[in-house]
Design a protein around this motif. Structure first.
Motif, mmCIF file in Angstrom:
data_model
loop_
_atom_site.group_PDB
_atom_site.id
_atom_site.type_symbol
_atom_site.label_atom_id
_atom_site.label_comp_id
_atom_site.label_asym_id
_atom_site.label_seq_id
_atom_site.Cartn_x
_atom_site.Cartn_y
_atom_site.Cartn_z
ATOM 1 N N ASP A 132 0.359 2.483 -0.939
ATOM 2 C CA ASP A 132 -0.859 2.774 -1.697
ATOM 3 C C ASP A 132 -0.549 3.728 -2.838
ATOM 4 O O ASP A 132 0.379 4.536 -2.765
ATOM 5 C CB ASP A 132 -1.920 3.391 -0.783
ATOM 6 N N SER A 134 -3.281 5.729 -5.773
ATOM 7 C CA SER A 134 -4.666 5.742 -6.218
ATOM 8 C C SER A 134 -5.108 7.148 -6.596
ATOM 9 O O SER A 134 -4.394 8.128 -6.371
ATOM 10 C CB SER A 134 -5.574 5.192 -5.107
ATOM 11 N N GLU A 182 -7.386 0.264 -0.891
ATOM 12 C CA GLU A 182 -8.618 -0.494 -1.146
ATOM 13 C C GLU A 182 -8.483 -1.965 -0.757
ATOM 14 O O GLU A 182 -9.413 -2.546 -0.218
ATOM 15 C CB GLU A 182 -8.996 -0.379 -2.620
ATOM 16 N N SER A 183 -7.335 -2.563 -1.042
ATOM 17 C CA SER A 183 -7.202 -3.998 -0.817
ATOM 18 C C SER A 183 -6.896 -4.308 0.649
ATOM 19 O O SER A 183 -6.182 -3.548 1.327
ATOM 20 C CB SER A 183 -6.073 -4.569 -1.691
ATOM 21 N N PRO A 184 -7.417 -5.403 1.171
ATOM 22 C CA PRO A 184 -7.129 -5.791 2.560
ATOM 23 C C PRO A 184 -5.644 -5.999 2.825
ATOM 24 O O PRO A 184 -5.159 -5.668 3.906
ATOM 25 C CB PRO A 184 -7.910 -7.100 2.726
ATOM 26 N N ARG A 187 -4.007 -2.678 3.261
ATOM 27 C CA ARG A 187 -4.382 -2.103 4.558
ATOM 28 C C ARG A 187 -3.623 -2.775 5.705
ATOM 29 O O ARG A 187 -3.231 -2.113 6.669
ATOM 30 C CB ARG A 187 -5.884 -2.243 4.777
#
Length: 262
Positions: A132, A134, A182-184, A187
């Motif tokens: 990630d 961000s 944020e994105s599946p 995750r």
């Protein structure tokens, strides 16, 4: 590299070429010394009594080689990295200050923190894997951020950049802790890497985080203040509690006709 513990991290594996270079220089100098000493011995065997000059020259060369080995700056590369220091907190969090922030003020619990981060999982015997990157707004101390990140941010200054090396117990130990991608797909990658940490019984979560700014939360109810009572305030509080307890006991005694507490 100046460490607060005896642990060497793979984070600094990039310094290995410099160590190899120093090792090669040392081996070359030792080999040269052996050759010079051998020549000196051979010269003694072949030379006449009246020819000390050759021996003096070879002895001087051998001494020069010894001086060269003794004064070789074997820690030259490490001196360049003396500014890099790994701090270890009592909780087990490790961090490196990559850039010092401005001012003397650090965040207080209950404030809003604006951060920018890149996050990785470092599994045993493998390179770190990014999951990630961000911008994030943190309510400092609300219990919804992983403990290692929350602790690492608490002593940073605005504008500072810090690498946090977070052990599993201070990471994603339960559902709902952030920050999360944020994105599946990201995750799913994080979940998979965390499963591997459990399977391999090791690894760390790594955050490269910049503290951009922090500010008071206007909606805060004052439950996050981390200022503790002074000894004088504690004594005053204890005296007041004891007085109230004594007054309450007297009131109960008067209510029972003055015969004291039942």
């Amino acid at each position: 590299i100046a460490f607060n513990s005896c642990t060497t991290f793979s984070t600094f594996s990039s310094f290995a070429p410099f160590k190899e270079h120093n090792r090669c220089i040392m081996i070359t100098r030792i080999t040269l010394l052996i050759v010079i000493i051998a020549l000196a011995c051979y010269s003694d065997a072949l030379s006449m009594k009246g020819s000390p000059s050759r021996r003096q020259v070879l002895s001087a060369a051998a001494a020069a080689a010894l001086v060269g080995i003794a004064t070789t700056p074997s820690n030259a590369q490490s001196s360049k990295s003396d500014d890099i220091q790994v701090f270890v907190t009592p909780s087990g969090l490790k961090y490196i200050d990559l850039k010092e922030g401005e001012g003397d003020v650090t965040p207080r619990y209950g404030q809003l923190l604006s951060i920018k981060y890149t996050a990785y999982i470092k599994l045993p015997n493998s390179d770190k894997q990014k999951f990630d990157s961000s911008n994030f707004l943190v309510k400092h101390g609300n219990g919804r951020t992983i403990a290692g990140l929350d602790e690492g941010l608490h002593t940073m200054k605005a504008g500072g950049v810090r690498r946090l090396i977070i052990p599993p117990k201070l990471g994603y130990v339960e559902t709902g802790l952030g920050p999360l991608p944020e994105s599946p797909l990201a995750r799913y990658k994080l979940s998979s890497l965390l499963d591997k940490m459990v399977e391999q019984r090791g690894g760390n979560v790594i955050f490269d985080v910049e503290l951009r700014s922090f500010m008071d939360d206007e909606a805060s109810q004052g439950y996050y203040e981390d200022a503790s009572l002074t000894p004088e305030q504690f004594d005053t509080l204890r005296t007041n509690l004891q007085k109230k307890a004594s007054d309450a006991q007297k009131a109960r005694g008067e209510g029972n006709g003055g015969i004291g507490p039942v």
